[in-house]
Enzyme design. Structure first.
Site, PDB file in Angstrom:
ATOM      1  N   PRO A   1       2.396 -11.922  44.633  1.00 28.86           N
ATOM      2  CG  PRO A   1       1.334 -10.082  45.694  1.00 28.86           C
ATOM      3  CD  PRO A   1       1.207 -11.388  44.925  1.00 28.86           C
TER       4      PRO A   1
ATOM      5  CG  ASP B   1       0.293 -13.470  48.824  1.00 27.13           C
ATOM      6  OD1 ASP B   1       0.318 -12.282  48.351  1.00 27.13           O
ATOM      7  OD2 ASP B   1      -0.577 -14.290  48.576  1.00 27.13           O
ATOM      8  CG  HIS B   2       3.683  -7.320  49.876  1.00 28.69           C
ATOM      9  ND1 HIS B   2       3.119  -6.614  50.914  1.00 28.69           N
ATOM     10  CD2 HIS B   2       4.997  -6.368  49.570  1.00 28.69           C
ATOM     11  CE1 HIS B   2       3.809  -5.360  51.302  1.00 28.69           C
ATOM     12  NE2 HIS B   2       4.821  -5.604  50.532  1.00 28.69           N
ATOM     13  NE  ARG B   3      -2.158 -12.153  46.484  1.00 27.55           N
ATOM     14  CZ  ARG B   3      -2.504 -13.256  45.947  1.00 27.55           C
ATOM     15  NH1 ARG B   3      -3.592 -13.108  44.821  1.00 27.55           N
ATOM     16  NH2 ARG B   3      -2.190 -14.423  46.137  1.00 27.55           N
ATOM     17  CB  VAL B   4      -1.477 -12.731  52.929  1.00 29.21           C
ATOM     18  CG1 VAL B   4      -1.701 -13.164  54.511  1.00 29.21           C
ATOM     19  CG2 VAL B   4      -2.403 -13.306  51.962  1.00 29.21           C
TER      20      VAL B   4
END
Length: 227
Positions: free
Chosen positions: A22, A199-202
């Site tokens: 994402p 990376d929006h997860r990170v």
């Protein structure tokens, strides 16, 4: 034209990146007149030839500035896995290099610990061997963060696709003279637009904004890179 093995790998990795990571993007304009002056002053000090000779590029200083900023923001020097976020101890910068077959990302390892001349000479060697197909696998596999610089083509703004499994890539555009307002008055400055893809997860929005803000401060005060 049949697809080469490299083209197939590029297609697979970039498709995987856009489909599964994402992405979001944070952009800032960075004034580089002080950086250009420092570069010219340091290049003037270089021996004309011999083992101590060097010729710094803007990209060399951006690599150093990015590495120094990543050292301050270890959460951006990381990779997502389902069980944990992996933070890297070393600051290894992958630098995108265009080659006839496509694209490859040789790595400047521990870039935060190296001087500008060392980064410059190492990058020239890596790029030359990348274009001649002589890189060793360990010289382009890995890395914790990437830089893609298209400033030499006069590109004014672009966003880069994350290089998996990394969590961030910095897109660097050309330094262009633009009107700016300083202390309420109109002035001219050399401005470089940089876009951080993360990376929006990170990396969440506030962290990405703080990172690129810190990078902007470092590039606009480049003497800090000599400390």
């Amino acid at each position: 034209m049949p697809n080469s093995s490299m083209r197939k790998v590029i297609a697979r990795r970039l498709s995987e990146s856009k489909a599964t990571i994402p992405h979001f993007y944070v952009t800032m304009d960075i004034e580089i007149d002080a950086l250009l002056k420092l570069r010219a002053d340091l290049n003037a000090r270089s021996p004309k030839d011999g083992p101590g000779a060097y010729k710094l590029s803007v990209n060399d200083l951006v690599i150093k500035a990015t590495a120094a900023t990543l050292r301050r923001f270890p959460s951006c020097n990381a990779t997502w896995t389902e069980d944990a976020i992996i933070q890297y101890h070393d600051v290894d910068i992958s630098v995108a290099v265009s080659i006839p077959e496509g694209l490859i990302t040789p790595i400047v390892r521990s870039a935060d610990k190296k001087g500008l001349a060392a980064i410059s000479n190492e990058m020239k060697d890596l790029a030359a061997r990348a274009k001649s197909g002589k890189l060793k696998p360990e010289e382009f596999q890995g890395g914790g963060f990437s830089i893609s610089n298209m400033g030499m083509y006069g590109v004014s703004d672009f966003s880069a696709i994350i290089n998996p499994p990394q969590a961030g890539i910095l897109a660097v555009s050309a330094g262009l003279q633009k009107p700016v307002v300083k202390d309420g008055a109109l002035a001219i400055a050399t401005v470089m637009t940089c876009t951080l893809s993360v990376d929006h997860r990170v990396i969440d929005g506030a962290l990405a904004a703080e990172f690129i803000q810190a990078l902007k401060r470092t590039i606009e005060d480049p003497l800090s890179l000599l400390l």
